[in-house]
Structures are given as C-alpha cells and as structure tokens.
Design a protein around this motif. Structure first.
Motif: not given
Ligand code: DHB
Length: 308
Positions: A170-188
């Motif tokens: 879960p800590s890796h999900f949290d860390q990666m999601a925090d990074i991804l949420n900072a960018y205008p990504l269309a999808y993962v």
C-alpha cells in the motif's frame, strides 16, 4: 460490443491487446484492427529497430506465460507510418502507440519525435519493461519516474498514459499515485508482466535470456492485476482513466477488471495462445454477464466493487 471511452476518445469495444503480443508488424496490427477488439496498441517502439533477446524468449505454461523478449521492435518511424495508414483508412478510430527508451535522455527524444509527428491517438510510455539486461523497471524508482514525467509534460501536449509494473505494498500505491496525480495523464495501464519470475521444466529453465528469468503473464497474475487496478482507481484523480491488463482468460475476468475501475481491458497471454478470435469470445462472455445482471453499459458497474 461493449463501448467505452477514455476522455474524449471513444472505442467501439472495451477490449484491446496488451502491448507486446501480436503487434510488432503491420500484418499483426492489421489482424487486430480487423478483430472484435475496440482498438490496438503497438509493440513498444524505441527510436531505432531492435532484434531483442536470444530465442526461445517466450513460453507458456499451465497457468500463464513467461517472456524475456528484450524490446524487439521495428523502430518508431515504422509504427508512425503504420499508424498513419490505419488512421487514414479508419479516421474515426483511435489507436495507441507504445514507446520507451533505455536511456532517460532518449525517452525525451522519442516523445519529442512523437510530439512532432502527425499521430493523433493515445501514447503509452512504458515505464516497466523487465527484460532489458542491466536496465531496471523505471517505475520501481519513484524519484526517476517523477523527474521523467515532470520533464515530459514540459513539452508533450498529446494524450499520454503510462504502463506500470505491479506494486505489492500500500505504501508503494500511495507514493506512485501521489506522483501520477501531479500530472495531466490521460490514463495508467496496470499491469505490465510480473517481472523476473522463473519457470522450470525437467530441471531446466524454459527461456534462454537472463538464465530463464522473465516477465510472468496470464491466469496466475490476475489477482495482482486486479489489486493494482483497484488500488490506483481508489487513489488517482477521476480524470485519470485506467486500463486493466493482466490475467484475462474469460468474460468474468474482463468484468472484474471493469468492476475494479478499468475503462479498457488489455489481453496478453490469452491473445498469444488463442489468436485474435479471443476478442469475439471474451466480448460475448462479458455481454452475457452484463445481460444477466441487467447492466447496459460499463458505467453501470465500473469501479463499483462491493466491500464487506
Ligand atoms: C518487453 C516486455 C515487457 O513486459 C515490456 O513492458 C516491454 C518489453 C520485452 O521484453 O520486449
């Protein structure tokens, strides 16, 4: 067919291939284009063509597949030309182009070339190839992932998604999601193969590269894939769509990926084993489940996993 969409891009069906399977050459892409899949994604392209690792480099076993392909591909210009041809024939269809590079600076270079091209579909940056000797899966390095996305979004204006490796904490999900949420990504896209497994037959490894270590796909990775799809569905901004990939063998698996939050569902090992005909049968099985439950579109159940 079961239509879906990612942002303003519409797809006639929610199924597609997982990058790497049956998508290196134009003939293979044409077969996917003519299948019941809603679209296709190319083999991950690098700037120049690559031969990949020594053969045999892909094998199936009872519960899945193992591969250490090593990014064999025809090079970016080949895929840009092929996609331009498919796009000209079907102007209303959206295709996916997968890209990566082995050096960070070259990742910027290949995305600059895609940015400058006429390609108008979705671009997937593969941050998770487990098979290039001496090169770690990028997305397991959070700092590097953040630095790459920061610089990419300083110049890249087309719709971009990222292909992630599986995470297990879960800590890796949290860390990666925090990074991804900072960018205008269309999808993962969750998940790439489960890296560096080992399949043994008669006291021997079954693929030649890396002393038999390779990415695992298929039935045996479904639970890991579903957990990653749902963990990111819970954490990502709702504007970031999810493509669910991993362990799709029948219609119920497709249904479960969507239930966990996926908008599109990728098929790898099953496509490798059965060919493009799998898309018609998976679609029929999904439709039968939806009918039985009274669901008319995927939005009736997408992400609506029930908890106890
Ligand atoms: C390869 C395998 C992958 O799982 C991937 O994401 C990219 C490339 C490969 O070995 O070619």
């Amino acid at each position: 067919a079961v239509p879906s969409q990612i942002h303003h891009f519409h797809f006639s069906n929610c199924l597609m291939n997982a990058s790497g399977v049956s998508c290196e050459r134009k003939e293979e892409l044409a077969a996917l284009d003519d299948s019941a899949a809603g679209t296709f994604i190319t083999k991950t392209a690098t700037l120049e063509a690559r031969e990949g690792n020594p053969q045999p480099r892909v094998e199936t076993f009872a519960l899945g597949s193992i591969n250490s392909s090593g990014l064999p591909n025809q090079g970016l210009p080949y895929y840009l030309q092929a996609l331009a041809d498919f796009q000209a024939a079907k102007p209303d269809k959206t295709y996916f182009l997968s890209v990566t590079e082995l050096e960070e600076e070259k990742i910027y270079k290949i995305l600059e070339e895609v940015e400058a091209s006429d390609f108008k579909g979705l671009v997937e940056l593969n941050l998770s190839c487990p098979n290039v000797i001496g090169k770690p899966q990028i997305a397991y390095d959070f700092e590097t992932t953040d630095r790459i996305l920061k610089r990419v979004f300083s110049f890249f204006t087309k719709s971009l998604g990222v292909k992630l490796p599986p995470f297990f904490d879960p800590s890796h999900f949290d860390q990666m999601a925090d990074i991804l949420n900072a960018y205008p990504l269309a999808y993962v896209n969750c998940i790439n193969s489960v890296g560096n497994g080992l399949v043994i037959h008669d006291e021997q490894v079954v693929i030649k590269p890396k002393q038999g270590f390779g990415g695992i796909g298929g039935e045996t990775i479904k639970e890991t894939a579903l957990a990653n799809v749902h963990a990111f569905y819970q954490r990502l901004r709702p504007e970031i769509a999810i493509i669910g990939t991993g362990g799709v063998c029948d219609g119920r698996d497709v249904f479960e990926h969507i239930l966990c939050g996926a908008s599109m569902v990728g098929v790898g090992t099953t496509l490798y084993e059965e060919g493009e005909g799998c898309f018609a049968s998976l679609t029929e099985e999904l439709e039968a489940i939806m009918k039985e439950k009274g669901y008319q579109s995927i939005e009736d159940f997408r992400g609506k996993l029930k908890y106890m």
